[in-house]
Write a protein that holds these residues in place. Structure first.
Motif, PDB file in Angstrom:
ATOM      1  N   MET A  23       0.812  -1.152   0.029  1.00 15.65           N
ATOM      2  CA  MET A  23       0.096  -0.055   0.098  1.00 15.65           C
ATOM      3  C   MET A  23       0.898   1.251   0.129  1.00 15.65           C
ATOM      4  SD  MET A  23      -3.164  -0.838   2.719  1.00 15.65           S
ATOM      5  CE  MET A  23      -1.888  -0.698   4.259  1.00 15.65           C
ATOM      6  N   VAL A  24       0.419   2.284  -0.774  1.00 10.86           N
ATOM      7  CA  VAL A  24       0.931   3.559  -0.867  1.00 10.86           C
ATOM      8  C   VAL A  24      -0.023   4.499  -0.594  1.00 10.86           C
ATOM      9  CG1 VAL A  24       2.212   5.284  -2.189  1.00 10.86           C
ATOM     10  CG2 VAL A  24       2.883   3.013  -2.567  1.00 10.86           C
ATOM     11  N   VAL A  25      -0.005   5.335   0.299  1.00 10.38           N
ATOM     12  CA  VAL A  25      -1.067   6.394   0.520  1.00 10.38           C
ATOM     13  C   VAL A  25      -0.705   7.673   0.142  1.00 10.38           C
ATOM     14  CG1 VAL A  25      -2.364   7.864   2.277  1.00 10.38           C
ATOM     15  CG2 VAL A  25      -1.516   5.341   2.706  1.00 10.38           C
ATOM     16  N   ILE A  26      -1.414   8.313  -0.578  1.00  6.89           N
ATOM     17  CA  ILE A  26      -1.173   9.698  -1.128  1.00  6.89           C
ATOM     18  C   ILE A  26      -2.051  10.577  -0.612  1.00  6.89           C
ATOM     19  CG2 ILE A  26      -0.983  11.355  -3.066  1.00  6.89           C
ATOM     20  CD1 ILE A  26      -0.467   8.932  -4.998  1.00  6.89           C
ATOM     21  N   GLY A  27      -1.520  11.601   0.458  1.00  3.03           N
ATOM     22  CA  GLY A  27      -2.416  12.267   1.085  1.00  3.03           C
ATOM     23  C   GLY A  27      -2.212  13.905   1.151  1.00  3.03           C
ATOM     24  N   ASP A  28      -3.428  14.635   1.590  1.00  2.00           N
ATOM     25  CA  ASP A  28      -3.325  15.884   1.634  1.00  2.00           C
ATOM     26  C   ASP A  28      -2.424  16.224   2.849  1.00  2.00           C
ATOM     27  OD1 ASP A  28      -4.776  15.728   4.077  1.00  2.00           O
ATOM     28  OD2 ASP A  28      -6.832  15.911   3.046  1.00  2.00           O
ATOM     29  N   ALA A  29      -2.108  17.756   2.870  1.00  2.00           N
ATOM     30  CA  ALA A  29      -1.380  18.224   4.091  1.00  2.00           C
ATOM     31  C   ALA A  29      -1.665  17.871   5.363  1.00  2.00           C
ATOM     32  CB  ALA A  29      -1.076  19.509   3.699  1.00  2.00           C
ATOM     33  N   GLY A  30      -2.871  17.606   5.760  1.00  2.00           N
ATOM     34  CA  GLY A  30      -3.408  17.408   6.781  1.00  2.00           C
ATOM     35  C   GLY A  30      -3.472  15.944   7.323  1.00  2.00           C
ATOM     36  N   LEU A  31      -3.279  14.939   6.562  1.00  2.00           N
ATOM     37  CA  LEU A  31      -3.538  13.464   6.919  1.00  2.00           C
ATOM     38  C   LEU A  31      -2.606  13.127   8.020  1.00  2.00           C
ATOM     39  CD1 LEU A  31      -5.098  10.946   6.234  1.00  2.00           C
ATOM     40  CD2 LEU A  31      -3.266  10.345   4.625  1.00  2.00           C
TER      41      LEU A  31
END
Length: 130
Positions: A23-31
Motif C-alpha cells: 500500500m502507498v498512501v497519497i495524502g493531503d497536507a493534514g492527513l
C-alpha cells in the motif's frame, strides 16, 4: 538523469521497491501519519504540489490493482472525487475516514502533498505487470 515522470528520489525508490499488494498512501497536507510509517513529504506550501498532480504522476510509474478512498470524499470534496473517478482506476473501495486513517498504518509510505482540501487522500494497492 532519470527520464521517467517521477524525479523525486525517495518516491522513485518506493515505487521501484513495491511488491504485489503493498500500500502507498497519497495524502493531503493534514492527513495524520501513524508512527513508524515513512513519509515522503512533497509539500512546499498550500496547494503545491496538488493532490491530483501527485496522483497522476505516480500512476504513470506504479501498477495499481485497487484503491481505497474515504466515504466522506464524495460529499465533502466533489472536485477531487470527480477527478479520481475520471481516472477510471481499478478496484474502487471506500471506508469511513476513521477506518481510512487506521488502514494507513499498514502502508509502505505516505506521500504528503500540499493539498489543503478535505479528504484528498487515496490508498493505492500495488499490482503486478504480468
Amino acid at each position: 538523469m532519470k527520464k521517467g515522470p517521477v524525479l523525486n528520489i525517495a518516491l522513485s525508490q518506493l515505487i521501484a521497491s513495491l511488491g504485489h499488494g503493498d500500500m502507498v498512501v497519497i495524502g493531503d497536507a493534514g492527513l495524520p501519519v501513524p508512527p513508524g510509517v515513512p513519509v515522503i513529504d512533497l509539500a512546499l506550501t498550500h496547494g503545491v504540489p496538488r493532490f491530483m498532480q501527485t496522483l497522476t504522476t505516480v500512476l504513470e510509474e506504479m501498477q495499481v490493482e485497487r484503491h481505497v478512498l474515504a466515504d466522506e470524499l464524495a460529499d465533502r470534496n466533489l472536485p477531487i472525487a470527480a477527478a479520481i473517478a475520471a481516472l477510471d482506476l481499478p478496484g474502487r473501495g471506500s471506508v469511513p475516514h476513521a477506518d481510512f486513517k487506521r488502514l494507513t498504518a499498514g502502508a509502505r509510505a505516505v506521500v504528503r502533498t500540499g493539498e489543503c482540501t478535505p479528504y484528498a487522500n487515496i490508498i493505492l494497492f500495488a499490482g503486478v505487470v504480468f
